[in-house]
Write an enzyme that holds these catalytic residues in place. Structure first.
Site, PDB file in Angstrom:
ATOM      1  N   GLU A  49       0.813  -1.224   0.000  1.00 12.88           N
ATOM      2  CA  GLU A  49       0.000   0.000   0.000  1.00 12.88           C
ATOM      3  C   GLU A  49       0.844   1.272   0.000  1.00 12.88           C
ATOM      4  OE1 GLU A  49      -0.554  -2.567   2.050  1.00 12.88           O
ATOM      5  OE2 GLU A  49      -2.668  -3.154   1.900  1.00 12.88           O
ATOM      6  N   PHE A 111     -11.341  -6.752  13.980  1.00 14.16           N
ATOM      7  CA  PHE A 111     -10.323  -7.277  13.079  1.00 14.16           C
ATOM      8  C   PHE A 111      -9.984  -6.229  12.007  1.00 14.16           C
ATOM      9  CE2 PHE A 111      -9.205  -9.598   9.119  1.00 14.16           C
ATOM     10  CZ  PHE A 111      -7.973 -10.058   9.547  1.00 14.16           C
ATOM     11  N   GLN A 112      -8.704  -6.001  11.798  1.00 11.78           N
ATOM     12  CA  GLN A 112      -8.190  -5.010  10.851  1.00 11.78           C
ATOM     13  C   GLN A 112      -8.772  -3.624  11.089  1.00 11.78           C
ATOM     14  OE1 GLN A 112      -8.355  -6.682   6.795  1.00 11.78           O
ATOM     15  NE2 GLN A 112      -6.306  -7.512   7.148  1.00 11.78           N
ATOM     16  N   LYS A 161     -17.347   0.025   6.354  1.00 15.59           N
ATOM     17  CA  LYS A 161     -18.009  -0.996   5.532  1.00 15.59           C
ATOM     18  C   LYS A 161     -19.508  -0.709   5.342  1.00 15.59           C
ATOM     19  CE  LYS A 161     -18.716  -5.341   3.982  1.00 15.59           C
ATOM     20  NZ  LYS A 161     -18.007  -6.149   3.008  1.00 15.59           N
ATOM     21  N   MET A 476      24.816   8.184   1.863  1.00 16.99           N
ATOM     22  CA  MET A 476      24.807   9.507   2.482  1.00 16.99           C
ATOM     23  C   MET A 476      25.130   9.410   3.968  1.00 16.99           C
ATOM     24  SD  MET A 476      24.672  12.653   1.863  1.00 16.99           S
ATOM     25  CE  MET A 476      23.713  13.303   0.496  1.00 16.99           C
TER      26      MET A 476
END
Lengths: 562, 162
Positions: A49, A111-112, A161, A476
């Site tokens: 993502e 959940f999630q 949802k 760097m």
């Protein structure tokens, strides 16, 4: 007619002119994906993502349109945070839609579930939790409006949802009405006249242009303004491409790894005209000694940028394009003649600085210098391509040696300094411009932060060319250890790295390698001729440094030159 | 320098978090904060007391104005606004202290709002100086608990020099 939240979402994107969506499906957004199945919106399935957000960001920077990403709840949403923070620091217009657990489960550790609105509050321009499907269309309208207007930035919209599956009458609003949000586009005429008077009186002026010039599509106005008034121009890292790199008035980039003449010019100027720049610490060095003799004019659309780090003498709140246009309209007539004579001494001084020191490197027979690779990429493409970078030495060499002539060809994480940004950003730009050459100049460290996107590039036939300046170090950080930590290279050596050629092949891309200077150009030519994505592995001098360098916290005049 | 800033905001969930987050994220101080709905139920008023030099106060005000849910920010100038705080103080009440508590409440126009065998709880409203004075005078009598609202403020009807 009643529509579901999912249908409203997809239809609203179409109304906003969205053609491409970068995303990753998951449980709570399944209904949206089900609608997308029949939609003409192109969905690019990334492999992480974070990459969806960087790709939307690259798409936005290259096109000037709003980039869009769609992810699921929980980890899908938290993986967008770095992408949002990157876009926020660089003022990039993107809208990220995240799924959320149903409203009745919010706060339940479902959940999630993640409180993504809470998590992203400080790294978005604004964000929304949609609690009722009846508000969905309005919020989408507002999200796009906020992302692209004023000082642009990322907006997140969290979609529970039950909002996605809920039904309501669908009307997409014509305009967004936000009573607390009213950006100032028109610069104040009195202030503009004051600024012009200061420019007219100045004998040592410098224009300091930043990313705001590119965001407001003001490059043409800036160029005309500087040329007509014979003003030397330096840009920030974010401003590269805002002014033609080949113009004799161009001083190069300023700041920590800026050119000698740009830093000397700013330090000796009697007037600094800042346009769409924000006096970042990497630009100013020691703030008390930044442009010590200069009166400061500051044009910026964001009032909070003005007098944040340095006290400004003539502030102008407004859109850069708008203000520059107004200025151009006022600089006619006899009093604005004879500019060359008026600034002759100043231009001569700058020329002397240019001669005293210009960036260079010695390319020998044996070892490839990273700067040489960048120059060869420039030469082979004629500079006519979109360049993205990762972060670190690769980014600075690209900034120094890939001379840009045009805006929106330069994708780099300037503010946040996000390693792993360049490759997905390049994918996003390539998705917008399938026929253009898009090159990601990378390091062997950074490229591994989003290497999984090779699969995305191959799947969607996005022929991004990645040039890895492979020095076996986090270069760097190693350079700072060399200079400031007694060469104690603590954990900056990448002792184990993949065989990048085999890795490319494993993903179905083309892998190429160059270990000697003579192989650099043929590898680049082969990559450019190849119709698909290519990973080029350039084994470069492991201890090459980026110079000039102003040590952190030192004044700009204290450059390490080498 | 201390400043009292009135902030009109959309009366929506999450707005307080945005304002508080702005202060904490940018290292600004909040000395006190009070929020409540206004006459218009879609709008709330926050009174924030903060401190900083002129540059910091200017940044705070600009940053507040930048928040999408913020409708109006007013930096209230010294002497041109009214401000009040409410304090509840639970004081030890003995035979010796009871008359003194009553006297103080009379002087400061406070009220006894709760009584128990060993304590009096008093309520006082007023400006910052008055609240400080009351607390100082009550302290020797034995303060058990203090609750303060934080300041609410309003510009005066007649502005001196606007």
């Amino acid at each position: 007619m009643e529509r579901t939240g999912a249908e409203i979402f997809v239809e609203s994107l179409r109304k906003e002119g969205v053609h491409t969506l970068f995303g990753y499906p998951g449980g709570v957004v399944l209904n949206i994906y089900d609608v997308l199945y029949d939609s003409d919106i192109r969905h690019i399935l990334v492999r992480h993502e974070q990459a969806a957000v960087h790709a939307a960001d690259g798409y936005a920077r290259a096109t000037g349109e709003v980039g869009v990403a769609l992810v699921t709840s929980g980890p899908g949403a938290t993986n967008t945070v770095t992408g949002l923070a990157t876009a926020y620091m660089d003022s990039v217009p993107i809208v990220v839609f995240s799924g959320q657990v149903p409203t009745h489960l919010i706060g339940n550790d479902a959940f999630q579930e993640a409180d993504i609105v809470g998590i992203t509050r400080p790294c978005t321009k604004h964000n929304y939790l949609v609690k009722d499907v009846r508000n969905l269309a309005r919020i989408i309208k507002e999200a796009f409006y906020l992302a692209r207007s004023g000082r642009p930035g990322p907006v997140l919209v969290d979609l529970p949802k039950d909002v996605i599956v809920g039904r309501t009458e669908y009307v997409y609003p014509e305009t967004a009405k936000l009573r607390g949000y009213n950006p100032t586009y028109e610069g104040h005429l009195g202030q503009i006249k004051k600024a012009l008077k200061a420019i007219h009186e100045s004998r040592r002026p410098v224009v300091y242009a930043g990313g705001g010039v590119i965001l407001s599509n003001a490059s043409r106005e800036l160029t005309e303004f500087a040329r007509r008034l014979r003003l030397p121009v330096t840009t920030t890292l974010m401003g590269l491409g805002a002014f033609p790199g080949s113009d004799p008035l161009f001083l190069g980039m300023l700041g920590m790894h800026g050119t000698y003449r740009a830093n000397m010019a700013v330090s000796h100027a009697d007037l600094l005209v800042a346009v769409g720049a924000r006096f970042d610490d990497r630009v100013t060095g020691k703030i008390d000694e930044f442009a010590p003799n200069a009166k400061i004019v500051h044009v910026d659309i964001d009032p909070t940028s003005i007098s944040k780090n340095v006290q400004v003498d003539i502030p102008i709140v407004g859109d850069a394009k708008n203000v520059l246009k107004k200025m151009l309209g006022l600089v006619h007539g006899a009093e604005w003649g004879g500019r060359d004579e008026a600034l002759q001494g100043w231009h001569a001084e700058i020329e002397a600085w240019r001669r005293a020191h210009h960036m260079d490197y010695g390319q020998g027979e044996e070892v490839i210098k990273p700067q040489y690779v960048v120059e060869q990429l420039h030469e082979a493409t004629g500079g006519r391509c979109i360049v993205s970078t990762e972060v670190g030495q690769n980014q600075m060499w690209a900034a120094q040696y890939f001379r840009l002539e045009e805006p929106r060809c330069w994708l780099t994480s300037g503010g946040l300094g996000t390693m792993g940004y360049g490759f997905p950003a390049a994918i996003g730009a390539q998705a917008a411009f399938p026929d253009r050459v898009v090159i990601d100049i990378a390091g062997d460290g950074s490229i591994q932060m989003n290497i999984q996107e090779l699969a995305t590039a191959v799947q969607y036939e996005l022929p991004v060319k990645v040039a890895i300046l492979n020095n076996g170090f986090l270069g760097m950080v190693r350079q700072w250890q060399e200079l400031f930590y007694d060469r104690r290279y603590s954990h900056t050596r990448m002792d184990v790295a993949p065989d990048f050629v085999k890795l490319a092949e494993a993903y179905g891309a083309l892998g190429l390698r160059a270990t000697r200077p003579g192989e650099v150009r043929p590898v680049i030519e082969q990559a450019l001729a190849h119709p698909g994505p290519v990973l080029m592995d350039f084994h470069v001098d492991p201890e090459e440094g980026v110079y000039p360098m102003v040590p952190a916290g030192a004044p700009l005049t204290k450059m390490l030159l080498l | 320098m201390r400043h009292t800033i009135n902030v009109l905001v959309e009366n929506e969930f999450g707005v307080l978090a945005r304002v508080a987050g702005l202060f904490s994220g940018r290292g600004f101080n909040i000395d006190s904060l009070s929020v409540a709905e206004t006459q218009d139920p879609t709008v709330s008023l926050m009174t924030i007391v903060t401190r900083g030099d002129d540059q910091i106060i200017e940044q705070i005000i600009k940053q507040l104005r930048k928040l999408v849910n913020v409708l109006k920010v007013t930096d209230l100038h010294e002497g041109q606004y009214l401000d009040r705080e409410l304090v509840l103080v639970k004081v030890t009440a003995t035979a010796e202290t009871k008359p003194e508590i009553l006297r103080l409440m009379d002087i400061f126009r406070g009220k006894i709002v709760d009584v128990s065998p060993k304590t009096y709880t008093v309520e006082v409203t007023g400006g910052e100086d008055k609240i400080r004075a009351v607390l100082e005078l009550l302290r020797p009598l034995g303060i058990k608990e203090v609750v303060r609202t934080g300041k609410v403020a309003m510009p005066r009807g007649m502005q001196n020099g606007g």
